[in-house]
Design an enzyme around this catalytic site. Structure first.
Site, short mmCIF file in Angstrom:
data_model
loop_
_atom_site.label_atom_id
_atom_site.label_comp_id
_atom_site.label_asym_id
_atom_site.label_seq_id
_atom_site.Cartn_x
_atom_site.Cartn_y
_atom_site.Cartn_z
N GLU A 240 -47.62 17.41 54.45
CA GLU A 240 -46.82 17.40 53.00
C GLU A 240 -46.15 15.96 52.75
O GLU A 240 -46.55 15.06 51.79
CB GLU A 240 -45.58 18.23 52.82
N GLY A 338 -39.10 -5.13 26.90
CA GLY A 338 -38.57 -3.77 25.86
C GLY A 338 -39.52 -2.86 25.87
O GLY A 338 -39.11 -1.65 26.00
#
Ligand code: FAD
Length: 377
Positions: A240, A338
């Protein structure tokens, strides 16, 4: 040196083509809908991608962990952490315990159906009162005629709404600590109720709370030995964590490529962003981080595949890559200015999705605790 052969690289090419064609174009829609379609499991199954490491006898491809590793890296190209997580939970945490500990009947019923994409799986260990401290789980399974009666609650379970079966950790004795934990394969049915959670990232994935109220589970759905469930938890942790490290490496590589392209194209003060030393150095540092993460992950992978018990290397790879991935995504977002803050841009999502890494599959603090033990500190 990467541990992959030409055959693995061919798989990479075909998996990447499939993901870029069939998954990536829909990532934005699935994220907005907070759900990816269940049909994806069948689509991946048709490509043989749900059973790469599983024996042909159960419909798998008869490959190895390196084939699976290729897919873990490439899944990042979906561009939706939630979609990769839902498919990944099915492949990397829900089905491996059945493959390793299941009876032939359980493998035919659940593993083979999962490989065909007909049944969706989830792994249910975490509870409201027990996360890092796995041994503190309190979901109870009491012996009744012909099986068990399960009562309790699991939380933060990936595929928790859509899963047809939940590989569930339960207490089967009153003993505390690691003793008396068992695993049951619980079919969705009477007494099993799910409730989706709202999360920072992984929007396309149904992370959920699952409650079990007097759920009858037949004896033949006991997975592995009674009261020996802790072994089952430990058995898949290394894979995992490796899968998470590989996923982070794939996501970091893609983010770097896209951000470097953006920095070459976008102009400020009369030249490309990459023409400014501060940005160029940032990109150089990021490329170094991707390479370092890849090296440490491939080293752990190579040892794992060779049959070593690379607890130290896997733990270090998980620790390094998850934090590095989040930091890199934040730098990518910064370079986008932005635009990076806007939902339309992939990077806003990538930064949110990457925040899970240092928490899930064993947190950074738990990785350091393991290293403390391994290093005899
Ligand atoms: C999106 C998502 C998907 C998930 N999917 C699954 C899933 O499919 N199946 C499943 O079973 N679980 C799943 N989890 C649960 C995940 O494994 C746990 O959230 C994780 O193990 C941490 O447990 P916790 O949230 O209870 O935090 P806690 O264990 O309460 O920890 C809180 C904080 O304390 C720190 N801490 C805890 N113990 C120590 C210590 N000894 N020393 C220092 N610091 C410590 C932790 O690192 C953490 O920062 C998922 C979680 C998320 C967010």
């Amino acid at each position: 040196m990467p541990p992959f052969t030409d055959e693995h690289e061919q798989l990479r090419e075909s998996a990447r083509g499939f993901i870029e064609r069939e998954l990536a174009p829909h990532a934005q829609d699935w994220e907005e809908a907070c759900w990816f379609p269940d049909e994806l499991f069948a689509k991946l199954a048709a490509q043989g991608l749900l059973g790469l490491k599983y024996p042909e006898q159960y419909g798998g491809q008869g490959g190895d962990y390196l084939h699976e590793a290729v897919l873990c890296e490439e899944m990042a190209r979906t561009g939706s952490g939630g979609t990769a997580a839902g498919l990944g939970a099915h492949i990397n945490i829900a089905t491996p315990p059945i493959w390793k500990f299941g009876t032939d009947e359980q493998k035919q019923r659940y593993l083979a159906s999962a490989i065909r994409g007909e049944l969706i799986g989830a792994l249910g260990i975490t509870e409201p009162g027990a996360g890092s401290d796995v041994a503190a789980i309190s979901t109870r399974a009491e012996r009744v005629d012909g099986g068990f009666l399960v009562n309790g609650e699991k939380t933060y379970i990936t595929n928790g709404v859509r899963a047809h079966f939940i590989v569930t950790a339960v207490k089967t004795t009153a003993e505390g600590g690691h003793h008396g934990i068992s695993f049951l394969i619980v079919d969705r049915g009477e007494g099993v109720a799910s409730s989706a959670l709202h999360q920072l990232g992984w929007h396309a994935s149904d992370t959920a709370t699952i409650s079990y109220q007097d759920v009858f589970v037949p004896e033949h759905n006991l997975l592995g030995e009674l009261n020996e469930g802790f072994k089952l938890i430990m058995a898949n942790f290394q894979w995992e964590r490796l899968a998470m490290a590989l996923g982070a490496v794939g996501a970091m590589q893609l983010a770097w490529e896209r951000t470097a392209a953006f920095a070459r194209e976008r102009h400020a003060f009369g030249r490309p962003l990459s023409g400014h030393q501060a940005i160029r150095h940032k990109l150089a540092d990021m490329a170094t981080s991707v390479h370092a993460c890849r090296c440490i992950t491939y080293d752990a992978l190579r040892r794992f595949v060779a049959g070593e018990d690379p607890l130290k290397e896997v733990t270090m790879a998980k620790l390094l890559t998850q934090r590095a991935s989040f930091e890199l995504m934040d730098e990518c977002l910064q370079i986008h200015g932005g635009a990076g803050y806007m939902r339309e841009y992939w990077v806003e999502r990538a930064a949110r999705d990457a925040r899970l890494g240092p928490i899930g599959g064993g947190s950074d603090e738990i990785m350091r605790e393991i290293l403390g033990r391994v290093l005899a500190l």
